[in-house]
Scaffold this motif. Structure first.
Motif, PDB file in Angstrom:
ATOM      1  N   PHE A   1      29.166  41.189  41.972  1.00 40.68           N
ATOM      2  CA  PHE A   1      30.120  40.252  41.392  1.00 40.68           C
ATOM      3  C   PHE A   1      30.097  38.939  42.164  1.00 40.68           C
ATOM      4  O   PHE A   1      31.056  38.188  42.135  1.00 40.68           O
ATOM      5  CB  PHE A   1      31.539  40.835  41.400  1.00 40.68           C
ATOM      6  CG  PHE A   1      31.706  41.963  40.436  1.00 40.68           C
ATOM      7  CD1 PHE A   1      31.924  41.710  39.093  1.00 40.68           C
ATOM      8  CD2 PHE A   1      31.625  43.271  40.859  1.00 40.68           C
ATOM      9  CE1 PHE A   1      32.065  42.750  38.190  1.00 40.68           C
ATOM     10  CE2 PHE A   1      31.761  44.322  39.960  1.00 40.68           C
ATOM     11  CZ  PHE A   1      31.979  44.056  38.628  1.00 40.68           C
ATOM     12  N   HIS A   2      29.011  38.700  42.846  1.00 32.65           N
ATOM     13  CA  HIS A   2      28.935  37.488  43.660  1.00 32.65           C
ATOM     14  C   HIS A   2      27.473  37.056  43.752  1.00 32.65           C
ATOM     15  O   HIS A   2      26.600  37.896  43.971  1.00 32.65           O
ATOM     16  CB  HIS A   2      29.503  37.772  45.053  1.00 32.65           C
ATOM     17  CG  HIS A   2      29.852  36.528  45.792  1.00 32.65           C
ATOM     18  ND1 HIS A   2      30.976  35.778  45.494  1.00 32.65           N
ATOM     19  CD2 HIS A   2      29.223  35.888  46.800  1.00 32.65           C
ATOM     20  CE1 HIS A   2      31.013  34.734  46.306  1.00 32.65           C
ATOM     21  NE2 HIS A   2      29.968  34.785  47.098  1.00 32.65           N
TER      22      HIS A   2
ATOM     23  N   PHE B   1      26.788  36.808  37.764  1.00 26.77           N
ATOM     24  CA  PHE B   1      27.672  35.884  37.055  1.00 26.77           C
ATOM     25  C   PHE B   1      28.185  36.525  35.766  1.00 26.77           C
ATOM     26  O   PHE B   1      29.365  36.452  35.424  1.00 26.77           O
ATOM     27  CB  PHE B   1      26.921  34.607  36.678  1.00 26.77           C
ATOM     28  CG  PHE B   1      27.009  33.526  37.711  1.00 26.77           C
ATOM     29  CD1 PHE B   1      28.229  33.040  38.124  1.00 26.77           C
ATOM     30  CD2 PHE B   1      25.862  32.980  38.248  1.00 26.77           C
ATOM     31  CE1 PHE B   1      28.308  32.032  39.069  1.00 26.77           C
ATOM     32  CE2 PHE B   1      25.923  31.977  39.195  1.00 26.77           C
ATOM     33  CZ  PHE B   1      27.147  31.497  39.609  1.00 26.77           C
TER      34      PHE B   1
ATOM     35  N   VAL C   1      30.943  38.968  36.208  1.00 27.66           N
ATOM     36  CA  VAL C   1      32.261  38.346  36.345  1.00 27.66           C
ATOM     37  C   VAL C   1      32.774  37.922  34.973  1.00 27.66           C
ATOM     38  O   VAL C   1      33.953  38.084  34.646  1.00 27.66           O
ATOM     39  CB  VAL C   1      32.190  37.131  37.301  1.00 27.66           C
ATOM     40  CG1 VAL C   1      33.547  36.471  37.416  1.00 27.66           C
ATOM     41  CG2 VAL C   1      31.701  37.567  38.665  1.00 27.66           C
TER      42      VAL C   1
END
Lengths: 438, 255
Positions: free
Chosen positions: A354-355, A67, A70
């Motif tokens: 990124f996930h 998280f 991002v």
């Protein structure tokens, strides 16, 4: 004497006495096995839940760090956009003025309107003040540093968090002691296996696109964030969402990336993505659970004096005498199906940071041909240091009425000398057991 | 007469075997029945443990396999709620040991969310430095999941916990409680009574619990939007980023 010798009275009695004794012994064996099995079930569940919970915490931490990755990208985009925005605006305004021509033969009324309109409302000067103030007090970089600190803290901290959860869960489910490897303070295998990637990964320059094709998804992600930010913007007017600059804001961010991206904006990437023994150890946890179970030695052997002596290894350590052991191993895992569907290509960071697709799972103790970089005996010894101290203090293992320090010590030595050396699964370089069988 | 009969009776070997059999049969039967009853107890004792453990894993895997909407927010949505549920679960289902440390840990979870739980775990895991001690507001904000986010109240489904109203949309949009970082304890339990001869009626029960793993997150477009939502909230919540969003002529960039 001869008569006594020939007398057959009482023969059946003797026979039935012997039968009854055998039956009675069968009952005792059943009882003893039941005692051990019930304890074994408890300690098995304790080991599995402890390991799974520990991996859950670590997977959760990986997701939080993802998280934050991002978040870094978004902040980098905004940061770079604002750094480049005013200079490009000034260039655009100067260009408008230079092309202003107010004669009847000119067709450049729009340029004149833009030039004088912006001059009259003071935008070139006021935005300059804004920009200078921004340069002098760049909170975005401070935010990137904070995010970076958060990620690095959590990277190291997850090991403590996970072990704490593991011990709580194991103790709740029936273990008196949970030993875990790697210990949190093991600098190689304790922290989450994450390291800074290149700072350029947080922006959209051609460089990361060329070296890492999966970064292509960044374009979609970044655009979504950008338009979302713009839509949510509450100020009016603002140069982020109005005027000619709007059309090139993304471009500004793009252009500024190689020049302006702060080093603290670099995302954290997974360092242990291969299936080598080294990487698997970095992603996983061993749990050794122990449950005090009274005088097992007495229960299992002394009840049957006619039974031969049990196997005794050269070191003189007996089988577990004061408790029951169980082992489990877990890992945090990013399944391929959790990749965002927009990622069409595979690349260097396939385990996508990124996930938030990480989760924990139970895994075999050792896979076929897996070669852990640390000896199993060494792992057990390292795990014992912290785990046994906490079991004796925090979980009050010695307060258990069935606890006996001598038998407990025997059981530790039993694991150290009899069990863990055999966990490599090889005898004279030949595999003897594979997978879960270990 | 009587003496002769007695001598003859004593010397006689007739029915000796049946006599011995009659004497020993009860012993034999009692032993056999005891074994059967013991078996009933052993099977029941193992069975309750097996059933409790199976229930727990089934529940945990169901949560793991399902997607966000299927997670009941009251029990698994927010760390606070999960902490409260864990307190309740542990109070109602005592284990042989480890209750007190678990309760202390869960009190931290209720009081301070993930942040306090993490700090607490570090303390009683016997070492480690306290993260987030650098005074970084933004870093703290990343895992500060115990306050209400005043933005994005999109539904009117409030949840009332400790007099704090939390909108349903809060689950999944705030960072620490959002997708992939949800927290929750799953409990499995089983009990049964067994009547076994002289043992009487024996009550047996077993309770286990496990921390569920983050739910499997498919790569759907919706999930990516939630990630975008995170970025948006990070910007909206941070005074620094918020002032940047409001870039205008007022020159106010204070954090």
């Amino acid at each position: 004497m001869q008569k006594l010798h020939k007398n057959e009275s009482g023969a059946v009695a003797l026979l039935m006495l012997a039968s009854a004794m055998i039956l009675f012994m069968c009952g005792l064996i059943m009882y003893d096995a039941g005692v051990v099995i019930r304890d074994k079930i408890d300690v098995n569940v304790a080991a599995d839940t402890a390991a799974y919970s520990q991996a859950s915490v670590e997977a959760r931490s990986m997701n939080m760090i993802a998280f934050a990755n991002v978040g870094k990208r978004t902040i980098v985009g905004i940061h770079n956009m604002y750094y480049f925005q005013y200079p490009f605006y000034a260039i655009w305004w100067a260009g408008q003025c230079s092309r202003c021509c107010c004669g009847w033969y000119c067709g450049c009324w729009t340029e004149c309107f833009n030039c004088f309109g912006n001059l009259i409302d003071g935008s070139p000067f006021m935005e300059l003040f804004d920009w200078l103030a921004f340069l002098g007090d760049d909170d975005l970089e401070k935010n990137l540093e904070d995010l970076d600190d958060f990620q690095d803290d959590l990277r190291k901290y997850a090991a403590y968090w996970g072990l704490g959860e593991s011990m709580t869960r194991g103790a709740r489910n029936g273990a008196n002691m949970i030993l875990g490897y790697p210990p949190p303070d093991n600098s190689t295998y304790g922290p989450l296996p994450l390291a800074h990637g290149p700072a350029s990964e947080s922006c959209l320059t051609p460089n990361p696109l060329a070296s890492n094709p999966v970064t292509a998804v960044t374009l979609i992600e970044w655009a979504a964030n950008f338009f979302d930010l713009k839509r949510r913007s509450t100020s009016s007017p603002n140069i982020a969402s109005e005027g000619p600059a709007e059309r090139v804001n993304i471009l500004y961010s793009f252009l500024a990336c190689p020049l302006m991206t702060p080093s603290k904006g670099a995302p954290f990437f997974n360092e242990a993505s291969s299936n080598s023994g080294e990487d698997m150890l970095k992603r996983s946890n061993y749990v050794y659970a122990y449950r005090v179970a009274g005088d097992l030695d007495g229960i299992l052997k002394d009840n049957y004096q006619i039974m031969p002596g049990e196997y005794t290894p050269p070191a003189g350590v007996t089988m577990p005498r004061g408790g029951v052991w169980s082992m489990s191993r877990s890992e945090f895992y990013f399944p391929p199906e959790n990749k965002p569907s927009t990622i069409l290509l595979s690349g260097a960071h396939d385990t996508w940071m990124f996930h938030p697709g990480w989760y924990g799972k139970i895994r075999p103790l050792t896979l076929p041909d897996e070669k852990p970089p640390v000896e199993h005996t060494t792992m057990f010894n390292d795990a014992t240091v912290l785990g046994s101290a906490l079991a004796l203090s925090l979980f009050n293992m010695s307060g258990d009425p069935e606890f006996d320090f001598g038998r407990f010590t025997n059981d530790l030595i039993y694991m150290r000398t009899n069990v863990t050396p055999g966990m490599t699964g090889t005898v004279e370089n030949h595999h003897i057991t594979d997978g879960m069988a270990k | 007469m009587s003496n002769r009969f007695l001598r003859k009776f004593c010397a006689s070997e007739d029915a000796a075997v049946i006599t011995e059999f009659v004497i020993l049969l009860p012993v034999f039967v009692i032993t056999f029945v005891a074994i059967v009853n013991l078996n009933k107890l052993e099977v029941a004792g193992s069975r309750v443990k097996f059933v409790a453990a199976t229930q727990m894993w089934d529940d945990a895997m169901a949560i793991h396999d399902n997607d966000l909407p299927s997670i009941p927010p009251l029990s698994r949505g927010l760390p606070q709620l999960a902490g409260a549920n864990s307190l309740s679960a542990i109070s109602n289902h005592a284990s042989p040991q480890g209750d007190m440390p678990a309760q202390i840990k869960n009190v931290g979870l209720v009081a301070g969310g993930s942040r306090l739980e993490a700090a607490g775990a570090g303390v009683w895991a016997g070492g480690g430095t306290t993260a987030y001690s650098a005074g970084s507001d933004f870093a703290e904000d990343m895992i500060k999941d115990t306050t209400i986010n005043p933005l994005s109240f999109t539904t009117s489904w409030p949840l009332f916990v400790f007099n704090v109203a939390v909108p349903y949309s809060y689950v999944g949009t705030r960072q620490a409680s959002a997708l992939g970082t949800r927290y929750g304890l799953v409990t499995g339990e089983s009990s049964r009574s067994v009547t076994a001869g002289n043992y009487g009626t024996v009550n047996m029960d077993a309770t286990y619990d496990v921390l569920v793993s983050p739910t499997s997150v498919g790569g759907s477009f919706v999930n990516q939007l939630i990630i975008s939502g995170f970025s948006r909230l990070a910007a909206e919540d941070s005074p620094c980023l918020n002032s940047v969003l409001k870039l205008s002529n007022d020159g106010d960039y204070g954090c």
